[in-house]
Design a protein around this motif. Structure first.
Motif, PDB file in Angstrom:
ATOM      1  N   UNK A 208      35.160  38.480  42.122  1.00 38.78           N
ATOM      2  CA  UNK A 208      36.398  39.116  41.662  1.00 38.78           C
ATOM      3  C   UNK A 208      36.376  40.604  41.972  1.00 38.78           C
TER       4      UNK A 208
ATOM      5  N   UNK B 220      29.108  32.058  36.651  1.00 42.00           N
ATOM      6  CA  UNK B 220      29.969  33.117  36.127  1.00 42.00           C
ATOM      7  C   UNK B 220      29.642  34.470  36.745  1.00 42.00           C
ATOM      8  N   UNK B 221      28.358  34.760  36.898  1.00 36.46           N
ATOM      9  CA  UNK B 221      27.969  36.026  37.539  1.00 36.46           C
ATOM     10  C   UNK B 221      28.528  36.098  38.955  1.00 36.46           C
TER      11      UNK B 221
ATOM     12  N   UNK C  38      31.237  34.495  40.052  1.00 40.70           N
ATOM     13  CA  UNK C  38      32.689  34.666  39.934  1.00 40.70           C
ATOM     14  C   UNK C  38      33.030  36.127  39.678  1.00 40.70           C
ATOM     15  N   UNK C  39      32.307  36.742  38.746  1.00 42.06           N
ATOM     16  CA  UNK C  39      32.566  38.147  38.411  1.00 42.06           C
ATOM     17  C   UNK C  39      32.364  39.025  39.638  1.00 42.06           C
TER      18      UNK C  39
ATOM     19  N   UNK D 193      33.312  23.629  39.416  1.00 39.08           N
ATOM     20  CA  UNK D 193      32.048  23.003  39.047  1.00 39.08           C
ATOM     21  C   UNK D 193      32.112  21.480  39.112  1.00 39.08           C
TER      22      UNK D 193
ATOM     23  N   UNK E 172      32.724  25.746  26.891  1.00 39.30           N
ATOM     24  CA  UNK E 172      32.239  26.490  28.052  1.00 39.30           C
ATOM     25  C   UNK E 172      33.393  27.221  28.732  1.00 39.30           C
ATOM     26  N   UNK E 173      34.519  26.520  28.943  1.00 44.10           N
ATOM     27  CA  UNK E 173      35.617  27.086  29.705  1.00 44.10           C
ATOM     28  C   UNK E 173      36.482  28.057  28.912  1.00 44.10           C
TER      29      UNK E 173
ATOM     30  N   UNK F 174      19.222  28.988  40.696  1.00 41.37           N
ATOM     31  CA  UNK F 174      19.838  29.978  39.807  1.00 41.37           C
ATOM     32  C   UNK F 174      21.332  29.788  39.672  1.00 41.37           C
TER      33      UNK F 174
ATOM     34  N   UNK G 213      37.872  28.268  37.631  1.00 43.50           N
ATOM     35  CA  UNK G 213      36.420  28.404  37.502  1.00 43.50           C
ATOM     36  C   UNK G 213      35.817  27.063  37.101  1.00 43.50           C
ATOM     37  N   UNK G 214      36.503  26.396  36.172  1.00 41.16           N
ATOM     38  CA  UNK G 214      36.015  25.103  35.694  1.00 41.16           C
ATOM     39  C   UNK G 214      36.059  24.059  36.806  1.00 41.16           C
TER      40      UNK G 214
ATOM     41  N   UNK H  55      11.395  31.227  40.437  1.00 35.44           N
ATOM     42  CA  UNK H  55      12.318  30.100  40.615  1.00 35.44           C
ATOM     43  C   UNK H  55      11.610  28.859  41.169  1.00 35.44           C
TER      44      UNK H  55
ATOM     45  N   UNK I 127      25.936  32.556  24.294  1.00 38.37           N
ATOM     46  CA  UNK I 127      25.535  31.173  24.037  1.00 38.37           C
ATOM     47  C   UNK I 127      25.553  30.894  22.548  1.00 38.37           C
TER      48      UNK I 127
ATOM     49  N   UNK J 232      48.295  28.568  35.822  1.00 42.52           N
ATOM     50  CA  UNK J 232      47.758  27.296  36.276  1.00 42.52           C
ATOM     51  C   UNK J 232      48.712  26.143  36.009  1.00 42.52           C
TER      52      UNK J 232
ATOM     53  N   UNK K  35      40.071  34.972  39.060  1.00 40.76           N
ATOM     54  CA  UNK K  35      40.013  33.532  38.940  1.00 40.76           C
ATOM     55  C   UNK K  35      40.497  33.117  37.558  1.00 40.76           C
ATOM     56  N   UNK K  36      41.319  32.068  37.511  1.00 38.06           N
ATOM     57  CA  UNK K  36      41.755  31.544  36.216  1.00 38.06           C
ATOM     58  C   UNK K  36      40.656  30.666  35.640  1.00 38.06           C
ATOM     59  N   UNK K  37      40.684  30.506  34.312  1.00 31.61           N
ATOM     60  CA  UNK K  37      39.689  29.676  33.623  1.00 31.61           C
ATOM     61  C   UNK K  37      39.629  28.278  34.230  1.00 31.61           C
TER      62      UNK K  37
ATOM     63  N   UNK L  99      47.776  31.995  32.662  1.00 31.06           N
ATOM     64  CA  UNK L  99      47.048  32.296  33.889  1.00 31.06           C
ATOM     65  C   UNK L  99      47.688  31.668  35.128  1.00 31.06           C
TER      66      UNK L  99
ATOM     67  N   UNK M 101      23.373  28.069  38.017  1.00 30.43           N
ATOM     68  CA  UNK M 101      23.741  27.238  36.869  1.00 30.43           C
ATOM     69  C   UNK M 101      25.030  27.808  36.275  1.00 30.43           C
ATOM     70  N   UNK M 102      25.361  27.423  35.043  1.00 26.91           N
ATOM     71  CA  UNK M 102      26.614  27.886  34.446  1.00 26.91           C
ATOM     72  C   UNK M 102      26.708  29.406  34.422  1.00 26.91           C
ATOM     73  N   UNK M 103      25.603  30.047  34.015  1.00 26.62           N
ATOM     74  CA  UNK M 103      25.598  31.503  33.920  1.00 26.62           C
ATOM     75  C   UNK M 103      25.658  32.138  35.305  1.00 26.62           C
TER      76      UNK M 103
ATOM     77  N   UNK N  90      31.920  35.883  28.080  1.00 30.38           N
ATOM     78  CA  UNK N  90      30.915  36.447  28.977  1.00 30.38           C
ATOM     79  C   UNK N  90      31.556  37.371  30.010  1.00 30.38           C
TER      80      UNK N  90
END
Lengths: 82, 412, 50
Positions: A48, A41-42, A44-45, A64, B291-292, A34, A60-61, B362, B318, B132, A55-57, B130, A36-38, B299
Motif C-alpha cells: 500500500x 498483513x505486513x 499488504x501494508x 488468502x 481475523x478480517x 514467514x 485482503x481476505x 526460518x 492477537x 466491495x 486494499x479493502x478488508x 470500502x 503467514x497471517x501477520x 494491526x
C-alpha cells in the motif's frame, strides 16, 4: 518480468528479509517462509505504501483463499494503479 | 424451532423436495424467503421481539444504503459505535451493568441469533464503505440476515458469498452421490447432536452433580474425585463439539438442498497444534471473521502509526482479537475469563514462534514444524488448553470453582 | 489412515460407491429418526411399531 513484478519482488524481499526471493505467477504463501497471517498483513501494508493504493478488508481476505497466488496479487495491484 | 428436532428435519426434507421442483429463480427465492420468515417467527416470542428485529434490520439497511451513496468514514464510525453500544446493553453484558444505569438493561426481547446478525451487519457496512459491495437490494439484504441456515448459530457467511448463490438460486447438487451425501450429512449431524452429544452431556451432568456436592465428594477417595474431574474436564468440550459440529452438519447439508453452499465451520479441531490454528479449525467462520474485521484493521492502524513498534504490538493485536472472540460468546463473567485465556493462548503462540525463529532461524522453524513428535506434543498441549478454556464456557463460575475445590477439600 | 480410506473410496466403482452411500444414508436415517422421535416423546409409537 515486467517493471511491476520487479517492484513487487523488491517489496517481498524487504518485508520477508530475504533478498533471494524470485517471484513467479504460481507462487503461494507456502513457498515463502514467514508469509503467514501477520506476514501477509505486513506485505499488504508495504505494498500500500509503495504503490499508494489501498486494499479493502475483503480483498485482503480473498488473497488468502485457495487458488490465489502471486499472479492474482499482481493483477490486483495493476488494476488498482489504474 | 430447535434444529435437532423431528419437526425441523421433516420440514427440511419435505420443503427441499418442493424447492427442487419450483421453476424459476424468483419463485425459488420467494419460497425460501417464506421459509426464512416462518422459521424466524418460531424464534421470536413477542411483539417487542419483532420490533427489535425490524429496528435492527431497518437501521442497518439504511446505514448501509447511506454509506453506498456517501462512503464517509465518520458515518461508518458513528454507526459502528452506536451498533456495538446497543448490542452490549441489549445483551446485558455484566461489565456494562457495572458502569451504566440499571434502567438501560430492562428489556424483554429474546436474544437468539443476535450475535450472528451483528457480525453479518458489520461485515456488510464495512464492505459497502470500502466499495466491495456495489448494490444492496433490500430483498437480498433481508434474506441474507434472516437466512435459516445461519440464523440460529451460523456459520457466519459473507454477503458476497450469499449473493453468489442467491442471485441465481437453483438446486446445486448435480448427481445422486452428492444428494445422498447431503442427506447423510444431515442424519449424521442429528446423531452427533442428539445421541452422541446427549450421551456426553449426561455423563458430564452426572459427574458434575457428584463432584459439586461436598457431602458426596467427601465420601469418595481422592483418586475417585480426580477421575470424576477428568471426565467433567473432557466430556463437556466433547459435548460442545458434537453439539455444534452436528448442528453445522445439519445446516450445511440442509442448505445444499436449497441451493446454498454455507461455509464449513469445523476442520478436525482436535488436530490443532496451537491456539491460533485452533481458531482456523474450530468455529472457523468466527476465526476468519475476527481475523478480517478485527485483527486486520487493528494491526494496520497500529503498523501505520507506530511502524517501528509493529512487531511487538502484534502480540497485543492477537490478544485483543481473540479476547473479543471469546467475549462475544456471552455476557457473563466466565466469558471474560474464556476471552482472556484465548487471548493469552494466541499471543503465547506468536511469542513462541518469534522465539524459535530468533533461536533457530526460518529453516530451523521449518524442520521443527515437520517433526512428528513435536507435532504430537503440540497437539496434546493445545487440545488440553482448549479444554481448559471451555471449562469456563459455563456461566456458573461458582460451580466451576467448587468442583476443583472439592477434589482436594470438599468440606472447606 | 483417512488418506488410505480416501484412496480406496476413489478407486471403488461408482455403482458400489452409490450403494454403500445409500446404505449408510438409510441406516443413519433410521437411527436419527428413532432418536428424534424418542426426543419428541413418541416412545409409545416406537414400542407399538416394534
Amino acid at each position: 518480468m515486467n517493471a511491476l513484478t520487479n517492484e513487487v519482488q523488491q517489496v517481498f524481499c524487504d518485508v520477508f528479509g530475504d533478498d533471494g526471493i524470485i517471484l513467479t505467477e504460481g507462487m503461494t504463501a507456502d513457498d515463502v517462509p514467514g508469509w503467514d497471517s501477520l506476514g501477509h498483513l505486513n506485505l499488504i501494508i508495504a505494498l500500500e505504501k509503495r504503490f499508494g493504493i489501498k486494499f479493502a478488508t475483503a480483498e485482503i481476505s480473498r488473497l488468502k483463499e485457495d487458488g490465489q497466488n502471486v499472479g492474482t496479487l499482481l493483477e490486483l495491484i495493476a488494476r488498482k494503479r489504474g | 424451532m430447535n434444529v435437532c428436532s423431528i419437526e425441523w428435519v421433516v420440514c427440511l426434507l419435505l420443503l427441499s423436495a418442493v424447492f427442487f421442483l419450483i421453476p424459476g429463480v424468483r419463485e425459488r427465492q420467494a419460497f425460501l424467503c417464506v421459509c426464512n420468515v416462518a422459521f424466524v417467527a418460531t424464534m421470536i416470542p413477542n411483539f417487542a421481539g419483532w420490533c427489535a428485529l425490524a429496528g435492527f434490520l431497518g437501521i442497518g439497511f439504511i446505514a448501509a444504503r447511506v454509506l453506498l451513496s456517501r462512503p464517509r468514514k465518520w458515518i461508518l464510525v458513528v454507526y459502528l459505535v452506536v451498533l456495538l453500544a446497543a448490542f452490549i446493553i441489549f445483551k446485558r453484558y455484566v461489565f456494562a451493568k457495572v458502569l451504566l444505569p440499571a434502567a438501560l438493561f430492562r428489556t424483554i426481547v429474546a436474544t437468539v441469533g443476535w450475535s450472528y446478525m451483528l457480525f453479518r451487519q458489520i461485515q456488510v457496512v464495512v464492505d459497502v464503505y470500502q466499495g466491495q459491495i456495489e448494490r444492496l437490494p433490500l430483498w437480498n439484504y433481508l434474506n441474507f440476515q434472516l437466512n435459516i441456515f445461519g440464523f440460529v448459530a451460523g456459520p457466519i457467511q459473507r454477503y458476497e458469498e450469499f449473493r453468489e448463490h442467491w442471485k441465481d438460486l437453483k438446486p446445486i447438487l448435480s448427481d445422486a452421490e452428492s444428494v445422498l451425501r447431503a442427506y447423510l450429512r444431515i442424519f449424521i449431524g442429528a446423531i452427533k447432536m442428539g445421541l452422541l452429544g446427549g450421551f456426553c452431556f449426561n455423563s458430564f451432568t452426572t459427574c458434575k452433580n457428584l463432584l459439586a456436592d461436598p457431602d458426596r465428594a467427601a465420601q469418595m477417595t481422592h483418586l475417585h474425585r480426580v477421575l470424576l474431574f477428568l471426565v467433567i474436564f473432557y466430556t463437556y468440550p466433547i459435548y460442545i463439539y458434537l453439539n455444534f459440529s452436528g448442528y453445522c452438519d445439519m445446516i450445511i447439508g440442509g442448505a445444499s438442498l436449497f441451493g446454498i453452499r454455507m461455509p464449513e465451520n469445523f476442520d478436525r479441531p482436535y488436530l490443532s497444534r496451537n491456539m491460533i490454528e485452533y481458531w482456523t479449525r474450530w468455529h472457523r467462520t468466527l476465526g476468519f471473521w475476527i481475523r478480517d474485521y478485527v485483527f486486520t484493521p487493528l494491526y494496520k492502524a497500529i503498523a501505520g502509526h507506530w511502524p517501528q513498534k509493529a512487531a511487538s504490538l502484534a502480540f497485543l493485536c492477537y490478544f485483543v482479537a481473540f479476547f473479543l472472540a471469546g467475549v462475544w460468546h456471552g455476557s457473563t463473567w466466565n466469558f471474560i475469563i474464556f476471552g482472556v485465556l484465548n487471548g493469552l493462548g494466541s499471543s503465547a503462540t506468536k511469542l513462541w514462534e518469534t522465539f524459535l525463529v530468533r533461536k533457530v532461524g526460518r529453516p530451523g522453524l521449518r524442520s521443527y514444524l515437520q517433526n512428528a513428535s513435536v507435532r504430537a506434543a503440540a497437539i496434546f498441549i493445545t487440545v488440553n488448553y482448549a479444554c481448559l478454556t471451555i471449562y469456563f464456557f459455563r456461566p456458573e463460575l461458582g460451580l466451576s470453582y467448587s468442583m476443583v475445590k472439592n477434589i482436594f477439600a470438599p468440606h472447606l | 489412515m483417512s488418506k488410505f480410506l480416501e484412496k480406496k473410496w476413489n478407486r471403488m466403482p461408482p455403482r458400489r460407491r452409490l450403494f454403500l452411500l445409500a446404505a449408510a444414508t438409510f441406516a443413519s436415517a433410521v437411527v436419527a429418526f428413532m432418536m428424534l422421535l424418542r426426543n419428541a416423546g413418541v416412545r409409545e409409537v416406537l414400542y407399538k411399531a416394534f
